[in-house]
Write an enzyme that holds these catalytic residues in place. Structure first.
Site, PDB file in Angstrom:
ATOM      1  N   TYR A 289     -53.055  55.647  11.003  1.00  0.00           N
ATOM      2  CA  TYR A 289     -53.077  54.386  11.264  1.00  0.00           C
ATOM      3  C   TYR A 289     -53.332  53.999  12.822  1.00  0.00           C
ATOM      4  O   TYR A 289     -53.326  52.827  13.378  1.00  0.00           O
ATOM      5  CB  TYR A 289     -51.742  53.675  10.780  1.00  0.00           C
ATOM      6  CG  TYR A 289     -51.553  53.696   9.291  1.00  0.00           C
ATOM      7  CD1 TYR A 289     -52.451  54.004   8.483  1.00  0.00           C
ATOM      8  CD2 TYR A 289     -50.143  53.181   8.845  1.00  0.00           C
ATOM      9  CE1 TYR A 289     -51.936  54.125   7.100  1.00  0.00           C
ATOM     10  CE2 TYR A 289     -50.310  53.281   7.632  1.00  0.00           C
ATOM     11  CZ  TYR A 289     -50.873  53.878   6.502  1.00  0.00           C
ATOM     12  OH  TYR A 289     -50.583  53.880   5.214  1.00  0.00           O
TER      13      TYR A 289
ATOM     14  N   HIS B  42     -51.150  62.821   3.056  1.00  0.00           N
ATOM     15  CA  HIS B  42     -51.441  61.291   3.104  1.00  0.00           C
ATOM     16  C   HIS B  42     -52.507  61.122   1.684  1.00  0.00           C
ATOM     17  O   HIS B  42     -52.363  60.248   1.051  1.00  0.00           O
ATOM     18  CB  HIS B  42     -52.484  60.727   4.086  1.00  0.00           C
ATOM     19  CG  HIS B  42     -52.497  59.149   4.335  1.00  0.00           C
ATOM     20  ND1 HIS B  42     -52.400  58.573   5.414  1.00  0.00           N
ATOM     21  CD2 HIS B  42     -52.438  58.299   3.349  1.00  0.00           C
ATOM     22  CE1 HIS B  42     -52.864  57.293   5.394  1.00  0.00           C
ATOM     23  NE2 HIS B  42     -52.533  57.095   3.946  1.00  0.00           N
TER      24      HIS B  42
END
Length: 288
Positions: free
Chosen positions: A54, A112
């Site tokens: 991110y 992730h």
């Protein structure tokens, strides 16, 4: 069911607690992330879900430092990115999180996605276990794993314990998936609940793509709530940890106003669609 509030927490297998409502910062640009997270804290959120991918861990950490309450009262998550799978790459990813945040510890670190192949998945897990044992990370887990990936990891944890001793393989404290009535993933949820793994829900309001769904309208009208609030309350009552995201102050506040109503058992059942309709990516189906 137990009364829920914005202060509600769940105990993880690691022994630590996780706030039952999180604040997502996916696609929140670094130049606004600090202000957005500070507003979330002022609203009452105490849990921020970030990731290396991110590119906003640093601003999230700055908000934690500036908000002025003890670090122990705020819960921060980061994640090993898909491009950093494998033991050495994951170690580097974890170290980068600390250099960018300046924090003494990170509450939760996830893998992730299950990309990169078996060796890379298991190597990344070993890096997380070592960082946890070193005190850098308090709890560890996975994101976007299918049941076959979870079974693979559970077998590897047993192997590490056989080699190094009980508790030395780490524990899957948290699993994170896209979850909502149109993607309830009963197989994955059952796997986690049988083992005491906390289940987090990203895209809990389906990117606002389902606001006009007929199943939501009677509940919107009955409770005087928005479709997003109904979906978030559904997630909370399923025992999930929803992770709504927004950069709009009024929406951030709205998404936390979930504790003055409760869906009945029949209403919860009315939202069981049996569908499988991801609104985001779906790495759970990966077989590499």
């Amino acid at each position: 069911m137990a009364t829920l509030s914005i202060q509600s927490k769940y105990k993880m297998l690691s022994g630590y607690e996780i706030p039952a409502l999180g604040f997502g910062v996916y696609q929140t640009s670094a130049n606004v992330a600090e202000d957005v997270v500070l507003h979330a804290f002022k609203t009452g959120y105490r849990h921020v879900d970030s990731a290396r991918a991110y590119r906003n861990e640093g601003p999230c950490a700055e908000a934690i430092k500036k908000f002025g309450i003890p670090r122990s009262e705020i819960f921060l998550t980061s994640k090993v990115p898909p491009r950093s799978m494998g033991y050495e790459q994951a170690k580097s990813s974890i170290n980068s999180s600390f250099s960018q945040t300046g924090l003494d510890y990170i509450d939760l670190y996830l893998i992730h996605a299950p990309y990169g192949g078996k060796e890379a998945r298991l190597g990344a897990w070993r890096a997380l276990v070592e960082a946890q044992q070193a005190g850098q990370i308090r709890s560890i887990g996975v994101s976007n794993y299918g049941v076959h990936h979870l079974d693979e990891l559970e077998s590897y944890i047993r192997h590490l314990e056989t080699e190094h001793g009980e508790g030395k393989g780490g524990e899957i404290s948290v699993g994170q998936w896209e979850l909502h009535p149109w993607l309830a993933r009963p197989d994955i949820v059952e796997w986690c609940q049988k083992r005491g793994v906390v289940v987090e829900a990203y895209c809990p309001i389906v990117r606002n793509q389902r606001a006009e769904e007929p199943a939501l309208q009677p509940l919107v009208n009955k409770y005087g709530k928005t479709p997003s609030q109904i979906l978030l309350r559904w997630s909370l009552q399923k025992g999930f940890v929803p992770l709504p995201k927004s950069v709009t102050p009024s929406r951030i506040e709205e998404n936390a106003q979930l504790y003055d109503f409760e869906l009945t058992d029949d209403e919860m059942r009315s939202l069981e669609t049996g569908g499988y309709a991801p609104c985001a990516w779906d790495p759970t189906t990966s077989n590499d």
